[in-house]
Each structure stands twice: as C-alpha cells, then as structure tokens.
Design a protein around this motif. Structure first.
Motif, mmCIF file in Angstrom:
data_model
loop_
_atom_site.group_PDB
_atom_site.id
_atom_site.type_symbol
_atom_site.label_atom_id
_atom_site.label_comp_id
_atom_site.label_asym_id
_atom_site.label_seq_id
_atom_site.Cartn_x
_atom_site.Cartn_y
_atom_site.Cartn_z
ATOM 1 N N UNK A 35 50.613 101.003 9.157
ATOM 2 C CA UNK A 35 49.764 101.003 10.348
ATOM 3 C C UNK A 35 48.369 100.476 10.042
ATOM 4 N N UNK A 36 47.819 100.902 8.912
ATOM 5 C CA UNK A 36 46.493 100.412 8.517
ATOM 6 C C UNK A 36 46.539 98.921 8.194
ATOM 7 N N UNK A 37 47.638 98.484 7.599
ATOM 8 C CA UNK A 37 47.804 97.070 7.270
ATOM 9 C C UNK A 37 47.840 96.226 8.546
ATOM 10 N N UNK A 38 48.509 96.734 9.553
ATOM 11 C CA UNK A 38 48.545 96.034 10.843
ATOM 12 C C UNK A 38 47.144 95.897 11.409
ATOM 13 N N UNK A 39 46.356 96.972 11.301
ATOM 14 C CA UNK A 39 45.001 96.944 11.833
ATOM 15 C C UNK A 39 44.165 95.878 11.130
ATOM 16 N N UNK A 40 44.326 95.730 9.824
ATOM 17 C CA UNK A 40 43.587 94.696 9.098
ATOM 18 C C UNK A 40 43.992 93.315 9.604
ATOM 19 N N UNK A 41 45.293 93.107 9.794
ATOM 20 C CA UNK A 41 45.762 91.814 10.292
ATOM 21 C C UNK A 41 45.251 91.545 11.705
ATOM 22 N N UNK A 42 45.145 92.586 12.518
ATOM 23 C CA UNK A 42 44.615 92.416 13.870
ATOM 24 C C UNK A 42 43.151 92.003 13.835
ATOM 25 N N UNK A 43 42.403 92.559 12.879
ATOM 26 C CA UNK A 43 40.999 92.167 12.723
ATOM 27 C C UNK A 43 40.915 90.716 12.277
ATOM 28 N N UNK A 44 41.785 90.338 11.348
ATOM 29 C CA UNK A 44 41.826 88.946 10.900
ATOM 30 C C UNK A 44 42.234 88.018 12.044
ATOM 31 N N UNK A 45 43.133 88.497 12.895
ATOM 32 C CA UNK A 45 43.577 87.699 14.034
ATOM 33 C C UNK A 45 42.410 87.396 14.971
ATOM 34 N N UNK A 46 41.571 88.389 15.188
ATOM 35 C CA UNK A 46 40.416 88.192 16.062
ATOM 36 C C UNK A 46 39.459 87.147 15.500
ATOM 37 N N UNK A 47 39.426 87.021 14.182
ATOM 38 C CA UNK A 47 38.510 86.078 13.537
ATOM 39 C C UNK A 47 39.154 84.729 13.260
ATOM 40 N N UNK A 48 40.450 84.606 13.519
ATOM 41 C CA UNK A 48 41.158 83.356 13.232
ATOM 42 C C UNK A 48 40.581 82.223 14.069
ATOM 43 N N UNK A 49 40.418 81.066 13.447
ATOM 44 C CA UNK A 49 39.738 79.952 14.110
ATOM 45 C C UNK A 49 40.691 78.897 14.651
ATOM 46 N N UNK A 50 41.914 78.841 14.179
ATOM 47 C CA UNK A 50 42.848 77.811 14.618
ATOM 48 C C UNK A 50 44.149 78.447 15.107
ATOM 49 N N UNK A 51 44.913 77.741 15.945
ATOM 50 C CA UNK A 51 46.202 78.264 16.394
ATOM 51 C C UNK A 51 47.142 78.568 15.235
ATOM 52 N N UNK A 52 47.108 77.736 14.204
ATOM 53 C CA UNK A 52 47.976 77.971 13.048
ATOM 54 C C UNK A 52 47.618 79.281 12.350
#
Length: 219
Positions: A35-52
């Motif tokens: 669950x915590x790992x998912x949260x980190x990925x969600x934070x990274x998703x918000x900062x992602x700059x490209x569709x890829x």
C-alpha cells in the motif's frame, strides 16, 4: 549565469528526489508494504512529465493493486492507462477481464468509447466494435450500439472486414428496432459489400421486401 546555476540546482534536486524515491520503493518492496509502495508511485505519477512516464507509473500501480486483490482500483487505473495508450490491445483485454469480475459493463463501454475517440485507424475501429458489442449484448442498448456501428461503417475503409461486420450488425439492430427506412439504406450497402453472390442476392431481396413494406400496398 544565475539562470544556468538555478537550472543546475533544480536538476540536482530532481535527481536527488528520484534517488530517494527509488530507495524508499526498494525498502517498501523488501518489507512487503504494498500500500505504501502504491502511494509512492502515485506521487511519482503526479510528477510525471510525459505520457510514457505516466503509463509506466500506472502499469506499476495496476500490478500492485492486483497483488493486493484491489480489482476495483485496478479497473480504474487500467481505464486511465487505456486512455493514455488506446492502441495497446492488452489494456482492452485486461479491462474487459476486470469488468467481467466486477460487473462493470457500463463503465467498460464508457472507457472503450472514450479511448476510441483518442485512437486512429484500425485501433479506433476495434475499440468502437467492442464498445458496440458491449452495449448490444451486455447492456441491451440497441440505440447506442446502432450509433457505434454507424461510426465504424463511416470510418472503416471500403472492403474492410470490419465494415462488413458493422453493416451486418447494423442491419440486425435496425430490424430489431423496426427502423425499416434506415434499414433499407444499410441493405443497399450490403447488396454491394457482401463477398458472396448468394448473400448479395439475399440482401437485394430483403431490400425489396423492406422497401415494399415501408411504402405499403396501394391496393
């Protein structure tokens, strides 16, 4: 000079955050803290700059949600992934599987329709065809299935197998809805589209019968 130094500091800070996130994710993986790992990925998703980059993060989140048995969350994220990558057939397959498990045929049809609007060529046709099939077979929405098959018939290249399937489905849908005048237009197309002579003759015969029924016997 100041601008160059500021850009360098920003790049270094970004790199540092990424290293920290990578270490945190590795720690969570080792501890099984999904669950915590998912949260980190969600934070990274918000900062992602490209569709890829966004697609890569979402794929990781989907895998983890499935690991947790969170099918509902996986469905929502796979829907988002399909919109990012409408040409990826694997996303449609997974979304269909999840929809069947969750009973979310309405949401599946909506996601397929939205993805079709973003897709091109054969990928758009495939998405429209699946959405039409869901509306017809799963939801009993003949009107929407008719609309989608019309879109396929308009977009598919002449002589394409998808156009022929759409015309046949459209003929059946219009017949079921009692839309004789509109059905005559489709039968006229089928009379030239059908690859077999017998099928073309049958379409012409049905066209004559339907046209006569529509006009009515003057006697």
């Amino acid at each position: 000079m100041a601008a160059t130094e500021g850009g360098a500091r920003s790049a270094e800070a970004t790199a540092a955050r990424r290293r920290a996130a990578s270490l945190l994710k590795e720690s969570y993986r080792k501890q099984g803290r999904v669950s915590e790992l998912i949260r980190v990925l969600e934070i990274e998703l918000e900062a992602a700059e490209t569709p890829a980059e966004r697609a890569e993060r979402i794929r990781g989140i989907v895998r983890l949600r499935l690991e947790l048995g969170d099918l509902a969350g996986a469905f929502e994220d796979t829907s988002a992934l399909l919109l990012l990558e409408p040409a990826e057939a694997a996303h449609r397959v997974e979304l269909t599987r999840l929809a069947a498990s969750l009973g979310r045929q309405v949401q599946l049809a909506e996601a397929l329709g939205k993805a079709a609007a973003l897709a091109e060529g054969s990928n758009r046709i495939a998405l429209l065809a699946q959405a039409a099939a869901v509306h017809r077979s799963e939801l009993g929405n003949a009107a929407r299935a008719t609309e989608l098959n019309r879109a396929i018939l308009a977009d598919a290249p002449a002589g394409d197998a998808a156009a022929l399937r759409a015309a046949r489905d459209l003929d059946q849908l219009l017949a079921e809805q009692g839309l004789a005048a509109e059905r005559c237009d489709v039968l006229e197309q089928l009379a030239t589209m059908e690859p077999e002579a017998a099928a073309r003759r049958a379409a012409r015969a049905e066209l004559s019968r339907s046209a006569w029924a529509e006009v009515g016997d003057p006697e």
